[in-house]
Design a protein around this motif. Structure first.
Motif, mmCIF file in Angstrom:
data_model
loop_
_atom_site.group_PDB
_atom_site.id
_atom_site.type_symbol
_atom_site.label_atom_id
_atom_site.label_comp_id
_atom_site.label_asym_id
_atom_site.label_seq_id
_atom_site.Cartn_x
_atom_site.Cartn_y
_atom_site.Cartn_z
ATOM 1 N N GLY A 213 1.012 -1.319 -0.047
ATOM 2 C CA GLY A 213 0.007 -0.160 -0.159
ATOM 3 C C GLY A 213 0.994 1.136 -0.032
ATOM 4 O O GLY A 213 1.747 1.461 0.799
ATOM 5 N N TYR B 11 1.258 5.278 0.674
ATOM 6 C CA TYR B 11 0.645 6.556 1.365
ATOM 7 C C TYR B 11 0.922 7.951 1.261
ATOM 8 O O TYR B 11 0.222 8.658 1.990
ATOM 9 C CB TYR B 11 1.017 6.076 3.106
ATOM 10 C CG TYR B 11 0.538 4.612 3.232
ATOM 11 C CD1 TYR B 11 -0.691 4.555 3.571
ATOM 12 C CD2 TYR B 11 1.631 3.561 3.287
ATOM 13 C CE1 TYR B 11 -1.160 3.056 3.789
ATOM 14 C CE2 TYR B 11 1.114 2.075 3.517
ATOM 15 C CZ TYR B 11 -0.250 1.955 3.670
ATOM 16 O OH TYR B 11 -0.809 0.667 3.860
ATOM 17 N N HIS C 171 -4.251 8.701 2.435
ATOM 18 C CA HIS C 171 -5.138 8.640 3.624
ATOM 19 C C HIS C 171 -5.267 9.678 4.625
ATOM 20 O O HIS C 171 -4.844 9.647 5.642
ATOM 21 C CB HIS C 171 -5.148 7.157 4.392
ATOM 22 C CG HIS C 171 -5.172 6.068 3.246
ATOM 23 N ND1 HIS C 171 -6.168 5.718 2.540
ATOM 24 C CD2 HIS C 171 -4.098 4.995 3.132
ATOM 25 C CE1 HIS C 171 -5.749 4.543 1.930
ATOM 26 N NE2 HIS C 171 -4.368 4.376 2.166
ATOM 27 N N LYS D 96 -7.569 11.508 6.319
ATOM 28 C CA LYS D 96 -8.108 11.376 7.600
ATOM 29 C C LYS D 96 -7.531 10.422 8.620
ATOM 30 O O LYS D 96 -7.328 10.555 9.739
ATOM 31 C CB LYS D 96 -9.596 10.975 7.559
ATOM 32 C CG LYS D 96 -10.461 12.146 6.605
ATOM 33 C CD LYS D 96 -11.935 11.579 6.534
ATOM 34 C CE LYS D 96 -12.705 12.700 5.913
ATOM 35 N NZ LYS D 96 -14.176 12.341 5.763
ATOM 36 N N LEU D 97 -6.991 9.284 8.148
ATOM 37 C CA LEU D 97 -6.280 8.514 9.067
ATOM 38 C C LEU D 97 -4.943 8.900 9.527
ATOM 39 O O LEU D 97 -4.787 9.049 10.813
ATOM 40 C CB LEU D 97 -5.901 7.066 8.099
ATOM 41 C CG LEU D 97 -5.438 6.009 9.194
ATOM 42 C CD1 LEU D 97 -6.169 5.627 10.235
ATOM 43 C CD2 LEU D 97 -5.020 4.529 8.272
ATOM 44 N N LYS E 33 -9.795 0.982 10.247
ATOM 45 C CA LYS E 33 -9.922 2.030 9.390
ATOM 46 C C LYS E 33 -9.065 1.582 8.115
ATOM 47 O O LYS E 33 -9.315 2.025 6.802
ATOM 48 C CB LYS E 33 -9.913 3.281 9.697
ATOM 49 C CG LYS E 33 -10.805 3.998 10.708
ATOM 50 C CD LYS E 33 -10.525 5.377 11.075
ATOM 51 C CE LYS E 33 -11.631 5.887 11.951
ATOM 52 N NZ LYS E 33 -11.554 7.410 12.342
ATOM 53 N N HIS E 34 -7.893 1.282 8.463
ATOM 54 C CA HIS E 34 -6.834 1.066 7.339
ATOM 55 C C HIS E 34 -7.440 0.016 6.646
ATOM 56 O O HIS E 34 -7.120 -0.277 5.204
ATOM 57 C CB HIS E 34 -5.442 0.886 7.964
ATOM 58 C CG HIS E 34 -4.323 0.395 7.057
ATOM 59 N ND1 HIS E 34 -4.027 -1.095 6.689
ATOM 60 C CD2 HIS E 34 -3.937 1.158 6.047
ATOM 61 C CE1 HIS E 34 -3.229 -0.884 5.967
ATOM 62 N NE2 HIS E 34 -3.029 0.156 5.322
ATOM 63 N N LEU F 157 -10.279 -1.060 5.749
ATOM 64 C CA LEU F 157 -11.352 -0.675 5.200
ATOM 65 C C LEU F 157 -10.868 0.153 3.711
ATOM 66 O O LEU F 157 -11.673 -0.312 2.703
ATOM 67 C CB LEU F 157 -12.339 0.130 5.770
ATOM 68 C CG LEU F 157 -13.217 -0.455 6.986
ATOM 69 C CD1 LEU F 157 -14.089 0.423 7.568
ATOM 70 C CD2 LEU F 157 -13.968 -1.549 6.345
ATOM 71 N N SER F 158 -9.660 0.521 3.806
ATOM 72 C CA SER F 158 -9.144 0.967 2.573
ATOM 73 C C SER F 158 -8.306 -0.048 1.740
ATOM 74 O O SER F 158 -8.308 -0.047 0.355
ATOM 75 C CB SER F 158 -8.380 2.369 2.839
ATOM 76 O OG SER F 158 -7.032 1.895 3.743
ATOM 77 N N GLN F 159 -7.845 -1.063 2.615
ATOM 78 C CA GLN F 159 -6.966 -2.029 1.698
ATOM 79 C C GLN F 159 -7.876 -3.322 1.386
ATOM 80 O O GLN F 159 -7.546 -3.998 0.331
ATOM 81 C CB GLN F 159 -5.813 -2.506 2.795
ATOM 82 C CG GLN F 159 -4.768 -1.491 3.017
ATOM 83 C CD GLN F 159 -4.090 -0.816 1.863
ATOM 84 O OE1 GLN F 159 -4.380 0.152 1.258
ATOM 85 N NE2 GLN F 159 -3.055 -1.625 1.505
ATOM 86 N N LYS F 160 -8.764 -3.688 2.226
ATOM 87 C CA LYS F 160 -9.624 -4.805 2.168
ATOM 88 C C LYS F 160 -8.806 -6.164 1.933
ATOM 89 O O LYS F 160 -8.914 -7.067 0.944
ATOM 90 C CB LYS F 160 -10.612 -4.432 0.773
ATOM 91 C CG LYS F 160 -11.492 -3.533 1.247
ATOM 92 C CD LYS F 160 -12.303 -3.461 -0.103
ATOM 93 C CE LYS F 160 -13.563 -2.277 0.036
ATOM 94 N NZ LYS F 160 -12.736 -1.083 0.370
#
Length: 305
Positions: free
Chosen positions: A155, A157, A227, A229-230, A264-265, A267-270
């Motif tokens: 991922g 960033y 990301h 907000k994270l 939260k992380h 949910l973006s990576q799945k």
């Protein structure tokens, strides 16, 4: 005798020597400094009463420094000879310390494969062990890890325009090398709190304070985060942290905080496998440290032999 964590923590963060009674009456003192990556800082800068243990730390530090300087000279030569721009990343010690781990570099995507190829030709064992991240291993040099982005497990960033913006120069062994901006460095420390290995030690805390003093552009940091907000939530966690001087450092994130941020992380990576494994490792590392005083990803075997 239980170590006086309040006295040690406050002295290290204030940048002064520690009371002799705290140092001499506890066998865990230097292990505690090693766990917090401040043993060399204390021995080389703060201590006014050198001990045999500190002499060993400083002597070992000479070995690490020589290896670091030798590796940086090789990187500079390879990249200069082959027109490969690079920036040091997450490596330079802003608080006096010893570079006893790997050397992280930013290399553009277009030069990444060539970088690995040239080091393969020099006898290094090289591989792209994660997407956009490589390893160059040789027994006579530091481990070299080129990155195409601030990444973890594939991922990315940060947006590319921040990675290469406002590079600075630092000195290693009297030679000048380029490194990333304070904004990128701060984001690297923040990402380590979440990803690897989810705790905040005294050295990282002093480094983050140092970056704050350089008047980083936090709006630019967040605007260039993939990301935002994270990233902002982790930054706020750090900014609101009131160091509990009496507590044993490093401090792992609270269970609920880590689980919420990591979800939260996810949910973006799945990636459900990675999500579950990392949750498991977080709790394993945290409670192993509490039970046997052993942290992940440390180089104590190098320092203590």
């Amino acid at each position: 005798m239980t170590l006086d964590y309040a006295a040690v923590n406050k002295a290290i963060l204030d940048g002064r020597d520690i009371d002799e009674r705290v140092v001499s009456k506890n066998d865990d003192f230097y292990t505690y400094l090693l766990n917090n990556k401040v043993a060399y800082y204390y021995a080389s800068v703060l201590s006014t009463r050198p001990t045999p243990a500190e002499a060993r730390i400083l002597e070992k530090g000479k070995y690490f420094q020589a290896r670091y300087e030798k590796t940086m000279q090789l990187i500079q030569k390879v990249c200069s000879d082959n027109n490969i721009p690079y920036l040091l990343y997450k490596t330079h010690k802003y608080i006096p310390g010893m570079m006893d781990g790997d050397i992280d570099l930013l290399v553009s995507k277009e030069h990444f494969d060539r970088f690995l190829q040239y080091f393969t030709q020099l006898g290094f064992k090289t591989a792209e062990d994660e997407p956009g991240k490589g390893k160059c291993e040789h027994p006579d040099y530091c481990l070299i890890e080129p990155h195409t982005n601030v990444s973890w497990q594939g991922g990315e960033y940060l947006k590319d325009n921040l990675l290469w913006a406002n590079p600075r120069q630092v000195s290693v062994g009297g030679q000048r090398y380029h490194t990333v901006s304070y904004e990128v460095e701060m984001l690297a420390v923040l990402s380590m709190i979440l990803f690897s290995p989810e705790y905040l030690d005294l050295y990282s805390l002093k480094t983050m304070h140092y970056f704050d003093e350089q008047r980083m552009d936090k709006k630019t940091m967040l605007a260039n985060s993939v990301h935002p907000k994270l990233t902002e939530e982790i930054l706020i966690f750090y900014e609101k942290l009131v160091v509990p001087y009496s507590k044993k450092m490093p401090l792992f994130l609270p269970n609920t905080t880590f689980t919420r941020l990591w979800t939260k992380h996810f949910l973006s990576q799945k990636n459900i496998k990675l999500y579950l494994l990392h949750l498991l490792f977080f709790f394993y590392w945290k409670y192993r440290y509490r039970l046997i005083d052993k942290l992940p990803f440390t180089h104590h075997h190098d320092w203590q032999h």
